[in-house]
Design a protein around this motif. Structure first.
Motif, PDB file in Angstrom:
ATOM      1  N   GLU A 128       0.745  -1.300  -0.018  1.00 40.15           N
ATOM      2  CA  GLU A 128      -0.048  -0.101  -0.053  1.00 40.15           C
ATOM      3  C   GLU A 128       0.883   1.238   0.158  1.00 40.15           C
ATOM      4  O   GLU A 128       0.647   2.365  -0.673  1.00 40.15           O
ATOM      5  N   ARG A 129       2.006   1.248   0.605  1.00 44.32           N
ATOM      6  CA  ARG A 129       2.796   2.246   0.803  1.00 44.32           C
ATOM      7  C   ARG A 129       4.054   2.430   0.018  1.00 44.32           C
ATOM      8  O   ARG A 129       4.821   3.208  -0.311  1.00 44.32           O
ATOM      9  N   SER A 131       6.797   0.494   0.229  1.00 42.76           N
ATOM     10  CA  SER A 131       7.738   1.000   0.997  1.00 42.76           C
ATOM     11  C   SER A 131       8.401  -0.362   1.750  1.00 42.76           C
ATOM     12  O   SER A 131       7.742  -1.586   1.763  1.00 42.76           O
TER      13      SER A 131
END
Length: 323
Positions: A128-129, A131
Motif C-alpha cells: 500500500e505504501r 515501502s
C-alpha cells in the motif's frame, strides 16, 4: 511430463527450430528478445527477478500490471559483485526500495507480504505504501531467502554460505547444519528446499538429511536454480551452461533437450513463476512475454518473423495440455 510442457510453453515463444537438427532443438540467441517486449532498461546488470504468487498479484483488486521485484548489480575490477538496488515494478513503473537488497520471497498463498533479503537483515514489503521496513532483529548479510507456503518459518542464506531457519515474530534463527557451502536456495511448491553449492552441484534437503541430485554435469562455468512455474509439481528447473535440467526431490535430474540457450542468449535473470507471463533480463533490459497475448494477437517485430506456424501449433497444443 508436466514440467516439460510448462518449460516448453515458457521458452518456445523466444525460440527457433534448426531444420538440420535431428533432435528438433530450439536454440535461443540474443536475437529472440524483440525490443517491442522490453519494459525496462537499466544502467546496470539485472541479476534477479521475482514474481510473488500471492495476493500482491492475485488479490480482489489486483492492478492492471503484475507486481514483481528485481535486483541490479555491477562488478568492480576484481569481479566482486556490487549491489545497485532492489526495485519493485508496480503499475508499469520501477521504484527503488533498498540500496542493498538481494533477493525476495513470497509464499504462494493468501498472504500479501514479501520478505526481502538484504546486506543488513530481513525487510518486509508494504504494498500500500510501496515501502519497506526492517523485519525482526536479524542483522546477518543475507544473499538468499525462501518462504514456505502455510508456515511461519523463513529460510535464509547468508553471505557465509550458511542456511538458517527463521521462525516466530522474534525471528529466532536455527542453523541447518546439514547444508554446507550453499550459494543459492530455492523452494518448490511442495515446500521442498533445493540448494546450489560452490561446486555447481545441487542438493535436496528434507528437514532430516541432504541428498545430492544425480545426473548433473560434474563441473559448470555458470549454473542457476530457477523458481519453478506454479503449474509444476515437485520439480525445479536448473540452467547450467545453457542447458536446462529438471530436478526433483527423488534425487535425480533429467535433461530437457528441446531448448538450449546460446551464450549470447542466456538471460542474466529469469522469472517464469506465473506460468503465463514470463520475465527475462538480458543486456540490462527486462522483457515481458505474455503467452496468451502473443497467441491471441501474434508476435511482434523480429519474433513474429521467426516463430513459424509449426511452432505456434505446438504451443497451442501445449496450452491444451495445461487446461
Amino acid at each position: 511430463m508436466q514440467l516439460h510442457t510448462t518449460l516448453a510453453l515458457s521458452l518456445l515463444i523466444t525460440a527457433k527450430t534448426d531444420p538440420d537438427s535431428e533432435a528438433d532443438r530450439f536454440i535461443i540467441t540474443n536475437e529472440f528478445y524483440p525490443e517491442q517486449y522490453s519494459i525496462y532498461t537499466s544502467k546496470y546488470e539485472i541479476v534477479n527477478i521475482i514474481v510473488p504468487l500471492n495476493q500482491l498479484n492475485y488479490g480482489n483488486n489486483p492492478g492492471s500490471k503484475y507486481v514483481f521485484f528485481f535486483v541490479e548489480a555491477d562488478q568492480d575490477e576484481s569481479g566482486r559483485v556490487i549491489e545497485k538496488g532492489l526495485y519493485v515494478f508496480k503499475d508499469g513503473n520501477p521504484i527503488k526500495l533498498l540500496d542493498n537488497g538481494r533477493d525476495v520471497a513470497a509464499a504462494a498463498d493468501e498472504s500479501n507480504v514479501a520478505f526481502i533479503a538484504a546486506e543488513d537483515g530481513i525487510y518486509l514489503y508494504n504494498n500500500e505504501r510501496v515501502s519497506v521496513h526492517k523485519y525482526g532483529t536479524i542483522s546477518d548479510s543475507i544473499i538468499g531467502i525462501a518462504k514456505p507456503t502455510h508456515s511461519d518459518i523463513i529460510y535464509i542464506l547468508t553471505e557465509d554460505k550458511e542456511v538458517f531457519i527463521v521462525s516466530g515474530m522474534d525471528t529466532k534463527k536455527e542453523k541447518v547444519n546439514e547444508i554446507v557451502n550453499a550459494e543459492q536456495i530455492i523452494l518448490d511448491y511442495d515446500n521442498n528446499l533445493y540448494y546450489l553449492d560452490a561446486d555447481t552441484q545441487v542438493y535436496f534437503y528434507d528437514f532430516l538429511s541432504v541428498t545430492k541430485i544425480e545426473g548433473l554435469p560434474d563441473y559448470a562455468f555458470s549454473a542457476r536454480l530457477l523458481k519453478p512455474p506454479v503449474t509444476t509439481q515437485g520439480f525445479v528447473p536448473f540452467v547450467v551452461d545453457g542447458e536446462i535440467y529438471c530436478i526433483n526431490a527423488k534425487g535425480y535430474a533429467e535433461m530437457f533437450d528441446k531448448v538450449e540457450f546460446a551464450g549470447n542468449g542466456t538471460p542474466s535473470a529469469f522469472a517464469m513463476e506465473d506460468g503465463v507471463v514470463h520475465y527475462y533480463a538480458i543486456n540490462k533490459k527486462i522483457y515481458e512475454f505474455d503467452i496468451y497475448d502473443i497467441l491471441h494477437n501474434g508476435a511482434k517485430g523480429l519474433l513474429g518473423k521467426l516463430v513459424k506456424k509449426t511452432v505456434a501449433d505446438e504451443i497451442l497444443t501445449l496450452i491444451g495440455l495445461l487446461v
